[in-house]
Design an enzyme around this catalytic site. Structure first.
Site, mmCIF file in Angstrom:
data_model
loop_
_atom_site.group_PDB
_atom_site.id
_atom_site.type_symbol
_atom_site.label_atom_id
_atom_site.label_comp_id
_atom_site.label_asym_id
_atom_site.label_seq_id
_atom_site.Cartn_x
_atom_site.Cartn_y
_atom_site.Cartn_z
ATOM 1 N N ASP A 1 -11.872 6.413 0.440
ATOM 2 C CA ASP A 1 -10.930 6.661 0.316
ATOM 3 C C ASP A 1 -11.521 7.242 -1.095
ATOM 4 O OD1 ASP A 1 -9.651 4.655 1.548
ATOM 5 O OD2 ASP A 1 -10.229 3.004 0.762
ATOM 6 N N ASP B 1 1.107 1.585 9.500
ATOM 7 C CA ASP B 1 0.774 -0.206 9.391
ATOM 8 C C ASP B 1 1.457 -0.834 9.733
ATOM 9 O OD1 ASP B 1 -1.740 1.303 7.717
ATOM 10 O OD2 ASP B 1 -0.275 0.832 5.599
#
Lengths: 201, 258
Positions: B11, B130
């Site tokens: 990330d 997702d």
């Protein structure tokens, strides 16, 4: 000087970076026919359609210098689409003539597995010399392609890969090399090829 | 035979690794390239960089990130986060990334997937999904970090992006993400069995065994983990050795020269 041939087909930065990383700083990304003539070695990368690629090579007057360089025995490396372009013809989107450096046609995968063939797969290397020096047996490389060449002269076969069917994933004729996989994306095994090519004379 | 892939994810916020940790083999804990090098050496098959920078500052940071990574990392890598236009894709690929991942931009405009695949080739386009369970055996597509239910069935959405030319699906279980109790195998299998493109299982990896079941029971082509690798709870080589010993076909020949 190593010339990476820029003919508007895909990203060449990774190939360039791989030569820099392995210590070959005398390298150019170029579309200048004269610069190709001056180069000691040529690399023909490329991603995209065969027909567009040949059109661009022709438009940029690069075919002549490539064939001269090969005829002079200077080291040459075709990668992915650049490997396919080395052959006589491709069936991609019709029937189109290639550079004819190697004899044979480029065909599409006819398999039940997903096409493009994408990911890490093993290449059985036939002779671990030249650019394959230090790479023996079954070696992993990174692939991303829907077509592959079928050399009509079996003596040029340098490596084969299995994806439901067994296809020729690398060729060699003297100082001329072609690889269907991406050495510049194949970790240590790929960098070894890049480095070996850089050392060729 | 194609190898099953192990993919670490980093990330990135404003060009820096989120929660960077100073391990002995990392010079700069926050540097994405230094972190990626460690994964590269450990035998990661690919690396995913997920840019979580606030969107107005983002565009340049992802291109710069791709350029810096491409100089040092010689395995395929994917950049995701905030890619909204064909121009964004072009710039990131040109900088050296091999694939881009799109999520909400695809949900908001599915035609974007089709256009991107046509222009850059399917193998460069990863659609991130997702998914969250809304009933037994049924999952919906969520956006905004799992906060908004789009009401779209995840399996149908996967088939649709596949039809539109997506080359790969990065499937994250919002139920399992961060739990460390294993990938959502039912979800992964439901999606992997309904498309012929590779599915990357994501969310929930906590033990070495979870990777194996992602492949054997989830039918995934690749398994992704972030914190597990980032905090060195497991090394990629250990995971791959375990998989190899347990009948999963993985790339391990990079260890031969060491």
């Amino acid at each position: 000087m190593i010339a990476i041939i820029d003919y508007g087909m895909g990203n060449l930065a990774s190939v360039y970076n791989a030569f820099i990383k392995t210590g070959f700083g005398d390298i150019r990304i170029t579309s200048d026919p004269e610069e190709l003539r001056r180069a000691d070695k040529l690399v023909l990368p490329g991603v995209g359609a065969f027909e567009d690629a040949m059109k661009n090579l022709n438009r940029d007057r690069l075919i002549g210098p490539i064939l001269e360089s090969v005829a002079d025995g200077k080291p040459f490396l075709g990668i992915c689409l650049g490997y396919q372009l080395m052959f006589e013809r491709s069936c991609e989107g019709g029937s189109f003539d290639g550079l004819g450096i190697m004899k044979g046609d480029v065909v599409r995968f006819d398999v039940s597995l997903p096409v493009p063939h994408m990911g890490w797969n093993e290449t059985a290397i036939r002779d671990g010399d030249g650019v394959f020096d230090g790479l023996a047996g079954n070696v992993y490389f990174y692939f991303d392609h829907a077509y592959y060449p079928v050399p009509s002269d079996e003596s040029v076969i340098a490596g084969t890969t299995e994806y439901e069917t067994v296809f020729v994933s690398a060729v060699r004729k003297g100082n001329i090399y072609g690889a269907q996989f991406h050495p510049e994306k194949s970790h240590n095994n790929g960098l070894k090829i890049i480095s070996n090519f850089g050392k060729l004379r | 035979m194609l190898a099953k892939r192990i993919i670490p994810c980093l990330d990135i916020d404003k060009g820096r690794v989120v929660k960077g940790v100073n391990f002995v083999n990392i010079r700069d804990a926050g540097d994405p390239v230094d972190n990626a090098k460690v994964y590269n050496d450990e035998g990661a098959d690919e690396i995913v960089f997920l840019d979580i920078t606030a969107s107005h500052e983002k565009r340049d940071t992802v291109v710069d990130l791709a350029r810096r990574v491409a100089k040092e990392i010689f395995i395929p890598f994917t950049i995701g986060g905030g890619i909204r236009t064909l121009e964004d894709i072009r710039n990131v690929l040109k900088a050296g990334a091999d694939k881009i991942s799109i999520n909400s931009a695809a949900v908001k405009n599915p035609e974007f997937v089709r256009e991107a695949a046509r222009m850059f080739g399917s193998s460069t386009i990863v659609v991130a999904i997702d998914a969250k369970r809304v009933a037994p055996g049924k999952w919906d597509v969520f956006i905004n970090g799992g906060r908004i239910d789009t009401g779209t069935d995840a399996v149908e959405w996967a088939r649709r992006v596949y039809d539109y030319g997506a080359g790969e699906i990065l499937l994250t279980s919002m139920d399992k993400d961060g739990t460390k109790d294993g990938y959502d195998l039912d979800l992964t299998r439901a999606i992997a069995d309904s498309v012929t493109i590779p599915v990357i299982a994501s969310g929930g990896a906590g033990t070495i065994g979870h990777f194996r079941t992602a492949f054997t029971e989830g039918h995934a082509s690749a398994a992704l983990a972030a914190s597990l690798f980032h905090f060195r709870e497991l090394s990629i080589t250990d995971v791959k050795r375990f998989l190899n010993d347990n009948g999963v076909h993985v790339r391990l020949d990079y260890t031969a020269n060491k």
